[in-house]
Design a protein around this motif. Structure first.
Motif, PDB file in Angstrom:
ATOM      1  N   ASN A   1       0.832  -1.202   0.000  1.00  0.00           N
ATOM      2  CA  ASN A   1       0.000   0.000   0.000  1.00  0.00           C
ATOM      3  C   ASN A   1       0.870   1.256   0.000  1.00  0.00           C
ATOM      4  O   ASN A   1       0.537   2.260  -0.640  1.00  0.00           O
ATOM      5  CB  ASN A   1      -0.945   0.001   1.197  1.00  0.00           C
ATOM      6  N   TYR A   2       2.005   1.209   0.725  1.00  0.00           N
ATOM      7  CA  TYR A   2       2.961   2.312   0.655  1.00  0.00           C
ATOM      8  C   TYR A   2       3.489   2.450  -0.774  1.00  0.00           C
ATOM      9  O   TYR A   2       3.543   3.544  -1.342  1.00  0.00           O
ATOM     10  CB  TYR A   2       4.144   2.082   1.589  1.00  0.00           C
ATOM     11  N   THR A   3       3.899   1.306  -1.337  1.00  0.00           N
ATOM     12  CA  THR A   3       4.478   1.320  -2.682  1.00  0.00           C
ATOM     13  C   THR A   3       3.489   1.880  -3.696  1.00  0.00           C
ATOM     14  O   THR A   3       3.824   2.757  -4.502  1.00  0.00           O
ATOM     15  CB  THR A   3       4.896  -0.105  -3.093  1.00  0.00           C
ATOM     16  N   ASN A   4       2.272   1.365  -3.671  1.00  0.00           N
ATOM     17  CA  ASN A   4       1.266   1.816  -4.621  1.00  0.00           C
ATOM     18  C   ASN A   4       0.936   3.292  -4.441  1.00  0.00           C
ATOM     19  O   ASN A   4       0.781   4.035  -5.424  1.00  0.00           O
ATOM     20  CB  ASN A   4      -0.010   0.989  -4.467  1.00  0.00           C
ATOM     21  N   SER A   5       0.826   3.725  -3.197  1.00  0.00           N
ATOM     22  CA  SER A   5       0.496   5.135  -2.937  1.00  0.00           C
ATOM     23  C   SER A   5       1.572   6.065  -3.468  1.00  0.00           C
ATOM     24  O   SER A   5       1.275   7.103  -4.084  1.00  0.00           O
ATOM     25  CB  SER A   5       0.314   5.356  -1.431  1.00  0.00           C
ATOM     26  N   HIS A   6       2.831   5.696  -3.248  1.00  0.00           N
ATOM     27  CA  HIS A   6       3.927   6.544  -3.734  1.00  0.00           C
ATOM     28  C   HIS A   6       4.037   6.518  -5.253  1.00  0.00           C
ATOM     29  O   HIS A   6       4.304   7.553  -5.883  1.00  0.00           O
ATOM     30  CB  HIS A   6       5.243   6.102  -3.088  1.00  0.00           C
ATOM     31  N   MET A   7       3.820   5.342  -5.854  1.00  0.00           N
ATOM     32  CA  MET A   7       3.846   5.279  -7.312  1.00  0.00           C
ATOM     33  C   MET A   7       2.695   6.069  -7.913  1.00  0.00           C
ATOM     34  O   MET A   7       2.850   6.738  -8.946  1.00  0.00           O
ATOM     35  CB  MET A   7       3.810   3.818  -7.772  1.00  0.00           C
ATOM     36  N   ALA A   8       1.523   5.997  -7.278  1.00  0.00           N
ATOM     37  CA  ALA A   8       0.376   6.775  -7.761  1.00  0.00           C
ATOM     38  C   ALA A   8       0.666   8.268  -7.682  1.00  0.00           C
ATOM     39  O   ALA A   8       0.290   9.048  -8.572  1.00  0.00           O
ATOM     40  CB  ALA A   8      -0.871   6.427  -6.942  1.00  0.00           C
ATOM     41  N   GLU A   9       1.362   8.670  -6.615  1.00  0.00           N
ATOM     42  CA  GLU A   9       1.759  10.076  -6.480  1.00  0.00           C
ATOM     43  C   GLU A   9       2.729  10.463  -7.586  1.00  0.00           C
ATOM     44  O   GLU A   9       2.594  11.535  -8.203  1.00  0.00           O
ATOM     45  CB  GLU A   9       2.404  10.289  -5.113  1.00  0.00           C
TER      46      GLU A   9
ATOM     47  N   ASP B   1      12.803   0.841  -3.484  1.00  0.00           N
ATOM     48  CA  ASP B   1      13.039   0.795  -2.038  1.00  0.00           C
ATOM     49  C   ASP B   1      12.461   2.027  -1.350  1.00  0.00           C
ATOM     50  O   ASP B   1      11.910   1.943  -0.245  1.00  0.00           O
ATOM     51  CB  ASP B   1      14.531   0.678  -1.748  1.00  0.00           C
ATOM     52  N   CYS B   2      12.583   3.169  -1.995  1.00  0.00           N
ATOM     53  CA  CYS B   2      12.001   4.391  -1.431  1.00  0.00           C
ATOM     54  C   CYS B   2      10.481   4.289  -1.424  1.00  0.00           C
ATOM     55  O   CYS B   2       9.833   4.559  -0.405  1.00  0.00           O
ATOM     56  CB  CYS B   2      12.450   5.609  -2.230  1.00  0.00           C
ATOM     57  N   ASN B   3       9.907   3.873  -2.540  1.00  0.00           N
ATOM     58  CA  ASN B   3       8.451   3.756  -2.630  1.00  0.00           C
ATOM     59  C   ASN B   3       7.887   2.822  -1.559  1.00  0.00           C
ATOM     60  O   ASN B   3       6.782   3.040  -1.053  1.00  0.00           O
ATOM     61  CB  ASN B   3       8.038   3.236  -4.014  1.00  0.00           C
ATOM     62  N   ALA B   4       8.634   1.771  -1.229  1.00  0.00           N
ATOM     63  CA  ALA B   4       8.143   0.768  -0.275  1.00  0.00           C
ATOM     64  C   ALA B   4       8.246   1.220   1.175  1.00  0.00           C
ATOM     65  O   ALA B   4       7.748   0.533   2.067  1.00  0.00           O
ATOM     66  CB  ALA B   4       8.903  -0.543  -0.476  1.00  0.00           C
ATOM     67  N   SER B   5       8.876   2.363   1.420  1.00  0.00           N
ATOM     68  CA  SER B   5       8.978   2.878   2.784  1.00  0.00           C
ATOM     69  C   SER B   5       7.844   3.862   3.044  1.00  0.00           C
ATOM     70  O   SER B   5       7.395   4.567   2.137  1.00  0.00           O
ATOM     71  CB  SER B   5      10.330   3.555   3.011  1.00  0.00           C
TER      72      SER B   5
ATOM     73  N   ASP C   1      10.742  11.171  -2.061  1.00  0.00           N
ATOM     74  CA  ASP C   1      10.823  11.463  -3.494  1.00  0.00           C
ATOM     75  C   ASP C   1      10.306  10.275  -4.304  1.00  0.00           C
ATOM     76  O   ASP C   1      11.073   9.535  -4.906  1.00  0.00           O
ATOM     77  CB  ASP C   1      12.275  11.776  -3.876  1.00  0.00           C
ATOM     78  N   PRO C   2       8.987  10.050  -4.334  1.00  0.00           N
ATOM     79  CA  PRO C   2       8.430   8.909  -5.062  1.00  0.00           C
ATOM     80  C   PRO C   2       8.763   8.967  -6.547  1.00  0.00           C
ATOM     81  O   PRO C   2       8.715  10.042  -7.168  1.00  0.00           O
ATOM     82  CB  PRO C   2       6.925   9.046  -4.835  1.00  0.00           C
ATOM     83  N   THR C   3       9.108   7.812  -7.099  1.00  0.00           N
ATOM     84  CA  THR C   3       9.466   7.690  -8.515  1.00  0.00           C
ATOM     85  C   THR C   3       8.879   6.396  -9.051  1.00  0.00           C
ATOM     86  O   THR C   3       8.827   5.391  -8.334  1.00  0.00           O
ATOM     87  CB  THR C   3      10.997   7.654  -8.693  1.00  0.00           C
ATOM     88  N   MET C   4       8.471   6.388 -10.291  1.00  0.00           N
ATOM     89  CA  MET C   4       7.911   5.180 -10.883  1.00  0.00           C
ATOM     90  C   MET C   4       8.974   4.084 -10.988  1.00  0.00           C
ATOM     91  O   MET C   4      10.126   4.333 -11.359  1.00  0.00           O
ATOM     92  CB  MET C   4       7.341   5.466 -12.265  1.00  0.00           C
ATOM     93  N   SER C   5       8.570   2.877 -10.678  1.00  0.00           N
ATOM     94  CA  SER C   5       9.407   1.695 -10.842  1.00  0.00           C
ATOM     95  C   SER C   5       8.509   0.475 -10.903  1.00  0.00           C
ATOM     96  O   SER C   5       7.523   0.379 -10.162  1.00  0.00           O
ATOM     97  CB  SER C   5      10.392   1.529  -9.676  1.00  0.00           C
TER      98      SER C   5
END
Length: 319
Positions: A152-160, A224-228, A233-237
């Motif tokens: 959910n962290y990962t998805n939220s940051h990627m969506a951002e 790794d950033c997205n999953a925290s 600084d969210p970035t697509m991956s």
């Protein structure tokens, strides 16, 4: 058929711990189907083959990690996806937990998906750029993971990072993994739009052909950033193909070497597990019943996990 497996499981439970080769064991039971089935398989084998008394503890990846860090429990965690392991990697380096084996021999797959019928009609939806340009074609909604799941962290940051909400796509957080799966199955049965996160092996993806959306290449640093929780600084991956582990505490490994050896050998292919999960859904069976189905169907697989005494006990029980 379901009645037969329910009876077998009930009889086996009555005979639990008829010999005292093993003590009390606490084991996490995660709230998705494959993990629950694997936990019940391990519970059954440890109790009936090794004489352990296994307590399953309802858990999520985040709560299991916190509990291991703060309390040193549970003793056993099955289906810990490597991308969600977080602080467990540091605990492994410190020697307080040990990653025994990849319980999914093929690894795990996760990502963002849409139904095959949508791609057949609108090929541009196979990429995230195509979806962002046509939000109405996916129903204007993205189904993320439940609270408590690292994804959910990962998805939220990627969506951002993708500016999903600005493009007109709402990020929806379901209340449970079951709710997430039900939303996909319901949409598929009516050939309606659906866009969201899912993973394999699952009966849901096995029974409903889906296309993984191309969101770009995998970038470890970005992922790794997205999953925290506090990624600045969210970035697509893309999601990686993950190792999916069984891990135990160092204390358990020392205390129960025979049980640890069995867990070190326990590994199931995605094909085998997917077939069991499909049977489970078709028969409205519980994870416990699915575990018995696995043990009576894939004898050659589990026989390679056990020592001779445990093999003899389970073979006599399940024949």
């Amino acid at each position: 058929m379901k009645t037969t497996f329910m009876t077998t499981a009930a009889v086996c439970l009555v005979g639990t711990a008829a010999f005292a080769d093993c003590g009390e064991v606490s084991m996490a039971e995660f709230d998705w189907q494959s993990a629950a089935v694997n936990a019940h398989i391990a519970k059954f084998v440890l109790e009936q083959g090794y004489g352990c008394s296994v307590s399953l503890v309802p858990s999520s990846t985040t709560s299991a990690i916190v509990s291991l860090a703060e309390n040193g429990t549970p003793d056993v965690v099955i289906e810990m996806w490597e991308n969600a392991a977080g602080g467990l990697l540091e605990m492994r380096e410190a020697g307080s937990v040990n990653f025994l084996t990849e319980v999914l021999s093929d690894g795990g797959q996760q990502g963002w998906w849409i139904p095959q019928y949508l791609v057949d009609e609108h090929p541009e939806l196979a990429t995230i750029d195509g979806i962002l340009s046509n939000p109405e074609l996916v129903g204007g909604r993205f189904f993320s993971c439940p609270d408590g799941w690292t994804c959910n962290y990962t998805n939220s940051h990627m969506a951002e990072a993708a500016k999903m909400e600005e493009a007109g796509i709402e990020v929806f957080v379901p209340g449970s993994g079951e709710t997430l799966g039900t939303s996909l199955v319901s949409a598929y049965s009516n050939e309606e739009p659906w866009f969201g996160y899912y993973w394999a092996p699952t009966p849901v993806l096995g029974q409903n052909p889906m296309v993984m959306v191309d969101v770009g290449d995998f970038d470890k640093e970005a992922f790794d950033c997205n999953a925290s929780e506090d990624c600045a600084d969210p970035t697509m991956s893309a999601y990686p193909r993950d190792a999916v582990w069984t891990l135990v505490t160092a204390e358990f490994e020392t205390r129960e070497p025979d049980a640890t050896e069995m867990l070190s050998n326990m590994s199931v292919s995605n094909q085998e597990l997917g077939a069991v999960l499909a049977w489970m859904d078709e028969n409205s069976a519980s994870p416990e019943e699915a575990a018995v189905y696995f043990l009576t169907t894939y004898t050659d697989t589990w026989a390679s996990w056990l020592n001779d005494d445990a093999t003899e006990r389970l073979s006599a029980l399940l024949q």
